[in-house]
Scaffold this active site. Structure first.
Site, PDB file in Angstrom:
ATOM      1  CG  ASP A 136      -0.232  -0.142   2.506  1.00  0.00           C
ATOM      2  OD1 ASP A 136       1.016  -0.260   2.479  1.00  0.00           O
ATOM      3  OD2 ASP A 136      -0.888  -0.124   3.557  1.00  0.00           O
ATOM      4  CG  HIS A 146      20.228   2.669 -20.942  1.00  0.00           C
ATOM      5  ND1 HIS A 146      19.122   2.412 -21.704  1.00  0.00           N
ATOM      6  CD2 HIS A 146      20.700   3.869 -21.366  1.00  0.00           C
ATOM      7  CE1 HIS A 146      18.950   3.414 -22.562  1.00  0.00           C
ATOM      8  NE2 HIS A 146      19.893   4.296 -22.369  1.00  0.00           N
ATOM      9  CG  ASP A 206      23.570  10.099 -18.630  1.00  0.00           C
ATOM     10  OD1 ASP A 206      22.913  11.113 -18.294  1.00  0.00           O
ATOM     11  OD2 ASP A 206      23.392   9.502 -19.712  1.00  0.00           O
ATOM     12  CG  ASP A 248      20.155  13.571 -20.447  1.00  0.00           C
ATOM     13  OD1 ASP A 248      21.023  12.997 -19.769  1.00  0.00           O
ATOM     14  OD2 ASP A 248      19.666  13.089 -21.491  1.00  0.00           O
ATOM     15  CG  HIS A 304      24.729   6.514 -27.810  1.00  0.00           C
ATOM     16  ND1 HIS A 304      24.852   7.878 -27.928  1.00  0.00           N
ATOM     17  CD2 HIS A 304      25.745   6.120 -26.978  1.00  0.00           C
ATOM     18  CE1 HIS A 304      25.871   8.293 -27.187  1.00  0.00           C
ATOM     19  NE2 HIS A 304      26.448   7.251 -26.609  1.00  0.00           N
ATOM     20  CG  HIS A 313      17.635  12.606 -26.160  1.00  0.00           C
ATOM     21  ND1 HIS A 313      17.132  13.371 -25.136  1.00  0.00           N
ATOM     22  CD2 HIS A 313      18.748  12.008 -25.645  1.00  0.00           C
ATOM     23  CE1 HIS A 313      17.888  13.225 -24.059  1.00  0.00           C
ATOM     24  NE2 HIS A 313      18.897  12.407 -24.338  1.00  0.00           N
ATOM     25  CG  HIS A 370      14.974   9.781 -24.094  1.00  0.00           C
ATOM     26  ND1 HIS A 370      15.172   8.421 -23.998  1.00  0.00           N
ATOM     27  CD2 HIS A 370      16.174  10.329 -23.758  1.00  0.00           C
ATOM     28  CE1 HIS A 370      16.425   8.169 -23.625  1.00  0.00           C
ATOM     29  NE2 HIS A 370      17.050   9.323 -23.472  1.00  0.00           N
ATOM     30  CD  GLU A 413      22.851  11.734 -25.096  1.00  0.00           C
ATOM     31  OE1 GLU A 413      23.309  10.858 -24.332  1.00  0.00           O
ATOM     32  OE2 GLU A 413      21.658  12.070 -25.082  1.00  0.00           O
ATOM     33  CE1 TYR A 459      29.652   5.317 -23.684  1.00  0.00           C
ATOM     34  CE2 TYR A 459      29.183   5.300 -26.047  1.00  0.00           C
ATOM     35  CZ  TYR A 459      29.016   5.868 -24.804  1.00  0.00           C
ATOM     36  OH  TYR A 459      28.233   6.991 -24.662  1.00  0.00           O
ATOM     37  NE  ARG A 479      26.047   9.168 -22.177  1.00  0.00           N
ATOM     38  CZ  ARG A 479      26.053   7.935 -21.691  1.00  0.00           C
ATOM     39  NH1 ARG A 479      26.634   6.965 -22.366  1.00  0.00           N
ATOM     40  NH2 ARG A 479      25.491   7.660 -20.543  1.00  0.00           N
ATOM     41  CD  GLU A 522      23.159  13.547 -22.114  1.00  0.00           C
ATOM     42  OE1 GLU A 522      23.449  12.800 -21.165  1.00  0.00           O
ATOM     43  OE2 GLU A 522      22.097  13.457 -22.761  1.00  0.00           O
TER      44      GLU A 522
HETATM   45  N1  GLY Z   1      20.245   9.797 -19.696  1.00  0.00           N
HETATM   46  C1  GLY Z   1      19.632   9.310 -20.859  1.00  0.00           C
HETATM   47  C2  GLY Z   1      20.236   9.842 -22.068  1.00  0.00           C
HETATM   48  O1  GLY Z   1      21.298  10.414 -22.017  1.00  0.00           O
HETATM   49  O2  GLY Z   1      19.668   9.782 -23.119  1.00  0.00           O
HETATM   50 MN    MN Z   2      20.605  12.172 -23.125  1.00  0.00          MN
HETATM   51 MN    MN Z   3      22.099  11.365 -20.343  1.00  0.00          MN
END
Ligand code: GLY
Ligand code: MN
Ligand code: MN
Length: 435
Positions: A36, A240, A257, A268, A347, A351, A358, A381, A385, A403, A405
Site C-alpha cells: 500500500d 544504461h 549521466d 540530462d 547510440h 534527443h 527523451h 552527447e 565505448y 560520454r 553530454e
Molecule cells: N540519460 C539518458 C540519455 O542520455 O539519453
Molecule cells: Mn541524453
Molecule cells: Mn544522459
C-alpha cells in the site's frame, strides 16, 4: 510557471482544434511500489503541460467555444478526513480559483457528465494507448451515445491523436520553460562538480550517487529526471548501467549521466572523469576525441541546420579519432559509410529534451530530417565505448568508456548551452579535482 502560461497553452491548443472538437486528458495514476506504499507521484507531462494541476485522479476536458466553459476539470472532492492523512486537495473550488478551470466537477461524476459533453462534439482529441484503462472508459462513453442513436443522439465520428498537435507545441519552449530548464541544468552541473570533488579511489558508485542526489535535493529538485548512471571503469560501456553498486578503482574513469528534474522539467548531463583526478595518457587520448566530436556537433546546432547535422559531425570526428588510435583501419569516408564506428559508438548524438528526458516532437517530417528552429532544446552527447573483450581492440583500451553530454537551446543566432557550468576540458576537470 505561472497560471497565465498554462492558460496560454490551452488557448493555443484550442485554436488549433477548432469548434466541434473536444480534448480529453487523464492525469497519471498513482502507482504502488509495494503493497500500500506508492511511488512518488509525478504528473503526466501532457496533462501537466496544459493544466499545471498536480493531483492524481483528475481529467481535463477542453471544448473550444463551449458556452458553459471551455476548460472543465474533474478532480477529487475535498475530504477533511483524508486530507489529514495525505494533504490538501484543491477540490472543485480550488480547481476554478487556483488552476483556471471554467467549471469543475468531482471525478466520481465523470461517468455521468462526460457522455453529455461528448455528444455535442464531432471530433475527439485524445492520447490513445498510454492509459489503456482510460481508453476503455472513453470507448464506453462513446458506445453509450451510439446506443441511443435512435433517440437522435450522434456520437463523435473522428478520433484524432492529441499527441500530434500537443507534442509539436511542447517541442518549442517558451521563455519561462527555458528559464526553468536552465535552472534544472545548473542544479545538475553543481551536482556533477560535487561528484568530481568527492570522488576518491575506494569509494562505491552509490556513494557518488548520494552526492548527486544530495545536491539535487538541496537545490530544490523534486527528483532525478531519470535513473542516474554512475559507472566506474568498464561499467561505462554498459550504456544504461544503473546498478551503481561497484567500487571505484584507482586508475579507472568514472562516467556519470545524471540530471535533476525541476518542476517537471528535465536536465540530462554526462561527464566522464578519472577516479583519482588525473587522466592517463590512453584515457586522455580517447577523451579528447569525444570532446572534439562534441564541439564539432555543437557547432552544427543552429537554426537552418537539420536534426542529423550534429550527429554527422560527431561521427566524422569520432571515426577519424578511432583511426588515429589504431582502433579502425581504412579510409575515413568508407568507414563512415559502413558505420564501422558503431562498434565503439552505438547510440545517436542526442534527443529532444523538455518535460520528458527523451522529449516529444518529431525528428523527421516525412522523409526529411527536421530543421532546427529557435526554441528547440536538445542534448549533444557523443561517446566512445571500448568494452573489455572487444575484438580487434588492443587490451590497453579495454574498459574505457567516455560520454560528454550537454543540454542545448537553439537560439535565433545559434545556440546556448544550458549545462555550461559543468566542467569538461581535461584541464578544468583535473584542476577542480586537485582542490
Ligand atoms: N540519460 C539518458 C540519455 O542520455 O539519453
Ligand atoms: Mn541524453
Ligand atoms: Mn544522459
Amino acid at each position: 510557471m505561472n497560471q497565465a502560461e498554462f492558460a496560454r497553452r490551452r488557448k493555443q491548443l484550442m485554436e488549433q482544434m477548432g469548434r466541434g472538437a473536444i480534448a480529453i486528458l487523464p492525469a497519471a495514476p498513482l502507482r504502488l511500489r509495494n503493497r500500500d506504499t506508492e511511488y512518488p507521484y509525478r504528473p503526466d507531462s501532457d496533462f501537466y503541460y496544459l493544466t499545471g494541476f498536480p493531483e492524481p485522479e483528475a481529467v481535463a476536458v477542453l471544448i473550444p467555444g463551449h458556452a458553459h466553459g471551455e476548460y472543465i476539470l474533474f478532480s477529487r472532492e475535498r475530504d477533511p478526513e483524508k486530507e489529514v492523512w495525505n494533504g490538501a486537495r484543491a477540490g472543485q473550488e480550488g480547481a476554478c480559483r487556483d488552476y483556471g478551470a471554467d467549471d469543475a466537477f468531482p471525478i466520481d461524476d465523470l461517468d455521468d457528465i462526460l457522455p453529455g459533453l461528448l455528444e455535442k462534439c464531432e471530433r475527439v482529441y485524445c492520447v490513445m494507448g498510454a492509459q489503456p484503462e482510460f481508453d476503455q472508459h472513453l470507448i464506453g462513453w462513446v458506445n453509450q451515445i451510439r446506443a441511443r442513436s435512435r433517440a437522435g443522439l450522434r456520437a463523435p465520428e473522428e478520433f484524432i491523436a492529441l499527441d500530434q498537435v500537443l507534442h509539436e507545441m511542447r517541442l518549442f519552449k517558451s521563455r519561462a520553460e527555458i528559464a526553468l530548464m536552465k535552472k534544472a541544468a545548473r542544479i545538475s552541473a553543481g551536482a556533477h562538480k560535487r561528484a568530481m570533488r568527492a570522488c576518491k579511489p575506494g569509494m562505491m558508485e552509490y556513494q557518488i550517487e548520494a552526492e548527486l542526489r544530495h545536491e539535487f535535493m538541496r537545490q530544490g529538485s523534486q527528483a532525478p529526471a531519470y535513473n542516474s548512471i554512475v559507472a566506474g571503469g568498464a561499467n561505462a560501456c554498459v550504456l544504461h548501467y544503473t546498478g551503481n553498486r561497484a567500487p571505484l578503482k584507482d586508475g579507472d574513469l568514472l562516467l556519470i549521466d545524471a540530471g535533476a528534474e525541476l518542476d517537471n522539467y528535465a536536465s540530462d548531463i554526462t561527464r566522464t572523469f578519472p577516479v583519482n583526478g588525473r587522466f592517463s595518457a590512453g584515457q586522455r587520448a580517447v577523451y579528447e576525441i569525444v570532446l572534439e566530436a562534441q564541439y564539432a556537433a555543437l557547432a552544427k546546432v543552429k537554426p537552418g541546420n537539420h536534426w542529423n547535422d550534429p550527429h554527422q559531425a560527431a561521427v566524422r570526428v569520432l571515426t577519424k579519432g578511432l583511426i588515429e588510435l589504431g582502433l579502425l583501419k581504412g579510409a575515413l569516408p568508407k568507414l563512415i559509410k559502413e558505420q564501422a564506428y558503431r562498434r565503439f559508438y552505438m547510440h545517436r548524438t542526442g534527443h529532444w529534451l523538455g518535460m520528458d528526458v527523451h522529449d516529444v516532437g518529431d525528428y523527421k517530417i516525412g522523409d526529411a530530417w527536421r530543421v532546427l528552429e529557435p526554441g528547440m532544446v536538445l542534448t549533444v552527447e557523443p561517446g566512445l565505448y571500448i568494452a573489455p573483450g572487444t575484438s580487434g581492440a588492443p587490451k590497453k583500451w579495454w574498459g574505457i568508456g567516455v560520454r560528454i553530454e550537454d543540454d542545448v537551446h537553439v537560439t535565433p543566432r545559434g545556440h546556448e548551452i544550458l549545462s555550461a557550468d559543468a566542467p569538461k576540458t581535461v584541464a578544468e576537470i583535473e584542476s577542480l579535482m586537485a582542490h
